[in-house]
Design a protein around this motif. Structure first.
Motif, PDB file in Angstrom:
ATOM      1  N   MET A   1      10.742  -1.413  -0.922  1.00 14.79           N
ATOM      2  CA  MET A   1       9.579  -1.986  -0.232  1.00 14.79           C
ATOM      3  C   MET A   1      10.007  -2.767   1.014  1.00 14.79           C
ATOM      4  O   MET A   1       9.381  -2.661   2.074  1.00 14.79           O
ATOM      5  CB  MET A   1       8.821  -2.911  -1.189  1.00 14.79           C
ATOM      6  CG  MET A   1       8.154  -2.192  -2.353  1.00 14.79           C
ATOM      7  SD  MET A   1       6.724  -1.208  -1.838  1.00 14.79           S
ATOM      8  CE  MET A   1       5.537  -2.504  -1.498  1.00 14.79           C
TER       9      MET A   1
ATOM     10  N   ARG B   1      10.830  -0.383   3.758  1.00 10.38           N
ATOM     11  CA  ARG B   1       9.610   0.149   4.399  1.00 10.38           C
ATOM     12  C   ARG B   1       9.062  -0.841   5.429  1.00 10.38           C
ATOM     13  O   ARG B   1       8.639  -0.447   6.517  1.00 10.38           O
ATOM     14  CB  ARG B   1       8.543   0.443   3.346  1.00 10.38           C
ATOM     15  CG  ARG B   1       8.831   1.662   2.477  1.00 10.38           C
ATOM     16  CD  ARG B   1       7.731   1.887   1.455  1.00 10.38           C
ATOM     17  NE  ARG B   1       6.437   2.114   2.101  1.00 10.38           N
ATOM     18  CZ  ARG B   1       5.284   2.171   1.450  1.00 10.38           C
ATOM     19  NH1 ARG B   1       5.258   1.981   0.130  1.00 10.38           N
ATOM     20  NH2 ARG B   1       4.151   2.386   2.086  1.00 10.38           N
ATOM     21  N   LEU B   2       9.092  -2.117   5.082  1.00  6.75           N
ATOM     22  CA  LEU B   2       8.624  -3.139   6.014  1.00  6.75           C
ATOM     23  C   LEU B   2       9.517  -3.184   7.248  1.00  6.75           C
ATOM     24  O   LEU B   2       9.028  -3.239   8.384  1.00  6.75           O
ATOM     25  CB  LEU B   2       8.588  -4.509   5.326  1.00  6.75           C
ATOM     26  CG  LEU B   2       8.289  -5.712   6.227  1.00  6.75           C
ATOM     27  CD1 LEU B   2       6.951  -5.547   6.935  1.00  6.75           C
ATOM     28  CD2 LEU B   2       8.310  -7.000   5.400  1.00  6.75           C
TER      29      LEU B   2
ATOM     30  N   SER C   1      10.825 -11.612   3.170  1.00  7.01           N
ATOM     31  CA  SER C   1       9.893 -10.610   2.647  1.00  7.01           C
ATOM     32  C   SER C   1      10.078 -10.328   1.166  1.00  7.01           C
ATOM     33  O   SER C   1       9.206  -9.746   0.525  1.00  7.01           O
ATOM     34  CB  SER C   1       9.995  -9.302   3.434  1.00  7.01           C
ATOM     35  OG  SER C   1      11.252  -8.682   3.283  1.00  7.01           O
TER      36      SER C   1
ATOM     37  N   LEU D   1       6.552  -9.803  -0.692  1.00  8.62           N
ATOM     38  CA  LEU D   1       6.186  -8.551  -1.358  1.00  8.62           C
ATOM     39  C   LEU D   1       6.118  -8.713  -2.875  1.00  8.62           C
ATOM     40  O   LEU D   1       5.187  -8.219  -3.519  1.00  8.62           O
ATOM     41  CB  LEU D   1       7.176  -7.451  -0.978  1.00  8.62           C
ATOM     42  CG  LEU D   1       7.154  -7.028   0.495  1.00  8.62           C
ATOM     43  CD1 LEU D   1       8.399  -6.225   0.838  1.00  8.62           C
ATOM     44  CD2 LEU D   1       5.894  -6.222   0.810  1.00  8.62           C
TER      45      LEU D   1
ATOM     46  N   ASP E   1       0.585   0.082   0.710  1.00  5.49           N
ATOM     47  CA  ASP E   1       0.716   0.416   2.133  1.00  5.49           C
ATOM     48  C   ASP E   1       0.128  -0.708   2.974  1.00  5.49           C
ATOM     49  O   ASP E   1       0.713  -1.142   3.971  1.00  5.49           O
ATOM     50  CB  ASP E   1      -0.008   1.727   2.456  1.00  5.49           C
ATOM     51  CG  ASP E   1       0.797   2.947   2.038  1.00  5.49           C
ATOM     52  OD1 ASP E   1       1.885   2.761   1.459  1.00  5.49           O
ATOM     53  OD2 ASP E   1       0.343   4.074   2.281  1.00  5.49           O
TER      54      ASP E   1
ATOM     55  N   ILE F   1       2.172  -3.978   3.068  1.00  8.38           N
ATOM     56  CA  ILE F   1       3.285  -3.908   4.022  1.00  8.38           C
ATOM     57  C   ILE F   1       2.774  -4.118   5.445  1.00  8.38           C
ATOM     58  O   ILE F   1       3.418  -4.790   6.258  1.00  8.38           O
ATOM     59  CB  ILE F   1       4.021  -2.561   3.877  1.00  8.38           C
ATOM     60  CG1 ILE F   1       4.786  -2.539   2.549  1.00  8.38           C
ATOM     61  CG2 ILE F   1       4.982  -2.330   5.038  1.00  8.38           C
ATOM     62  CD1 ILE F   1       5.425  -1.216   2.221  1.00  8.38           C
ATOM     63  N   LYS F   2       1.590  -3.573   5.740  1.00  8.99           N
ATOM     64  CA  LYS F   2       1.007  -3.772   7.074  1.00  8.99           C
ATOM     65  C   LYS F   2       0.679  -5.243   7.323  1.00  8.99           C
ATOM     66  O   LYS F   2       0.863  -5.753   8.431  1.00  8.99           O
ATOM     67  CB  LYS F   2      -0.249  -2.914   7.227  1.00  8.99           C
ATOM     68  CG  LYS F   2       0.035  -1.427   7.343  1.00  8.99           C
ATOM     69  CD  LYS F   2      -1.255  -0.635   7.525  1.00  8.99           C
ATOM     70  CE  LYS F   2      -0.967   0.868   7.654  1.00  8.99           C
ATOM     71  NZ  LYS F   2      -2.212   1.662   7.810  1.00  8.99           N
TER      72      LYS F   2
ATOM     73  N   CYS G   1       2.234  -7.817   5.976  1.00  6.41           N
ATOM     74  CA  CYS G   1       3.522  -8.489   6.173  1.00  6.41           C
ATOM     75  C   CYS G   1       4.074  -8.221   7.580  1.00  6.41           C
ATOM     76  O   CYS G   1       4.599  -9.128   8.237  1.00  6.41           O
ATOM     77  CB  CYS G   1       4.530  -8.021   5.123  1.00  6.41           C
ATOM     78  SG  CYS G   1       4.130  -8.524   3.436  1.00  6.41           S
ATOM     79  N   CYS G   2       3.942  -6.995   8.014  1.00  3.27           N
ATOM     80  CA  CYS G   2       4.412  -6.648   9.358  1.00  3.27           C
ATOM     81  C   CYS G   2       3.607  -7.403  10.413  1.00  3.27           C
ATOM     82  O   CYS G   2       4.168  -7.926  11.384  1.00  3.27           O
ATOM     83  CB  CYS G   2       4.297  -5.141   9.576  1.00  3.27           C
ATOM     84  SG  CYS G   2       5.030  -4.564  11.131  1.00  3.27           S
TER      85      CYS G   2
END
Length: 405
Positions: free
Chosen positions: A295, A298-299, A325, A329, A357, A360-361, A363-364
């Protein structure tokens, strides 16, 4: 009609309309944009989105009655001291294990040290109960809710008539908690990550008198039963931060007929959510597709594609994703924002068919929104910024996340 009233009307049509079959696709669409904090909308939406309730309204009464009766059985057979369960047999644990119950035999004498002794199990439970007790006593310290008494205490527990052990907090002495109890198998990564998992204060909530129990005591029981039913995973520090918001929503339901069963309903919603994120808490699965390292990767990849400058700066500063993160997460951002904001985030996360999904967005987006500050900061300042995210309108973060392809 105002926008808010229009949204309330949309939820009413989906959740309380004349149709028997709930349109889950429409509910996901509505909940993704936030569930209005009125009536029982959020509690009911989460029960549906997490799969605790099926889409057919006509099945709810039976489902709720069966699940609540099962949870009562869990309390009787897993929480009460040996020999006090109201019926024999046993319950099936989450890992397929059979949990024995019934009367006290020769091997179930309190002084028995046999491996099959129910009392031996009773005393051995303290290893993880110590950590649960410590964690729930400081749950969501920014609000007083968890320190307050519940209007619906568990009668067979709070009326102990002087019998020691029915109330879980009586079995442990938090002061003797050792570091060995904290370093459980689940968190993985490095010992440093265990320290990063929580940033709560050291405040310690007091237990209620006989006949009453605080909300944190109810949460303690939920986590204890979950750990007992899932011995392959057990309790891992941080799970309290996952169950807390769910319990708050269920125990704040305006419908008192639902609120009275907040403990049981929360347990099954929490169990459903943990079935999706349990890999985050199991060290041996860190590198698996559902594991926490995967995960975080991915971030990092998303950040690299959206803003190479920030990505390269953090890499050059050796500010690794696990420094911030990992907690974001693993705990679904439950410690980064005030509780009302967490509930709003979880509306979208639970409604997302791809589930994580969108997490993660978010967090980004949290990183991208702080772009200017991050590019100017040194390593120490960026660690502080990302580990203690500055106050912000959560709708700004969610809207930004929604704009990411």
């Amino acid at each position: 009609m105002s926008i808010f009233k229009a949204r309330v009307k949309e939820f009413e049509d989906v959740l309380t309309g004349p149709q028997d079959l709930i349109d889950l696709k429409q509910l996901r669409k509505l909940a993704f944009n936030g569930v209005p904090d009125v009536q029982s909308f959020r509690a009911l939406s989460w029960k549906l989105l997490l799969g605790y309730l099926g889409p057919r309204r006509s099945s709810w009464t039976t489902t709720l009655a069966q699940k609540r009766a099962l949870y009562k059985q869990f309390i009787e057979e897993l929480v009460l001291p040996p020999g006090h369960a109201s019926n024999g047999g046993g319950v099936d644990g989450g890992d397929g294990d059979k949990v024995d119950s019934g009367g006290v035999g020769l091997q179930d004498h309190p002084l028995s040290e046999g491996p099959e002794s129910a009392w031996n199990t009773f005393f051995n439970d303290n290893e993880f109960l110590l950590q649960i007790d410590k964690d729930v006593r400081r749950l969501c310290p920014d609000i007083s809710f968890f320190q307050q008494p519940t209007d619906y205490p568990c009668e067979i527990v709070v009326h102990s008539k002087g019998e020691h052990g029915r109330r879980l907090h009586e079995r442990v002495v938090p002061a003797v908690l050792s570091s060995a109890n904290v370093e459980r198998k689940g968190l993985g990564m490095t010992k440093q990550q265990i320290n990063l998992i929580t940033k709560r204060s050291v405040e310690n909530y007091a237990a209620m008198e006989e006949g009453q129990e605080a909300h944190w005591e109810v949460v303690q029981r939920i986590l204890f039963i979950y750990a007992k039913l899932n011995p392959g995973q057990g309790y891992v520090q941080g799970m309290n931060e996952i169950v807390g918001p769910i319990y708050y929503v269920m125990a704040s339901d305006p419908d008192l007929s639902y609120r009275a069963h907040a403990e049981a309903d929360c347990f099954f919603c929490f169990t459903a959510l943990m079935s999706e994120i349990r890999d985050f808490f199991i060290k041996t699965l860190d590198d698996a597709e559902g594991g926490i390292k995967f995960m975080m990767a991915r971030l990092s990849n998303m950040l690299k594609s959206k803003d190479p400058s920030i990505y390269e700066l953090l890499r050059s500063q050796e500010l690794h994703p696990q420094y911030y993160s990992f907690r974001w997460l693993t705990l679904l951002l439950s410690q980064e924002f005030p509780l009302p904001d967490v509930l709003r985030i979880w509306d979208s996360v639970f409604a997302d068919e791809q589930r994580f999904d969108f997490l993660i967005k978010i967090c980004c987006s949290m990183i991208l929104i702080q772009r200017d500050a991050i590019l100017e900061n040194d390593f120490a300042s960026n660690v502080k910024l990302l580990q203690n995210y500055p106050p912000i309108d959560i709708n700004v973060v969610i809207a930004h996340a929604g704009s990411l392809a």
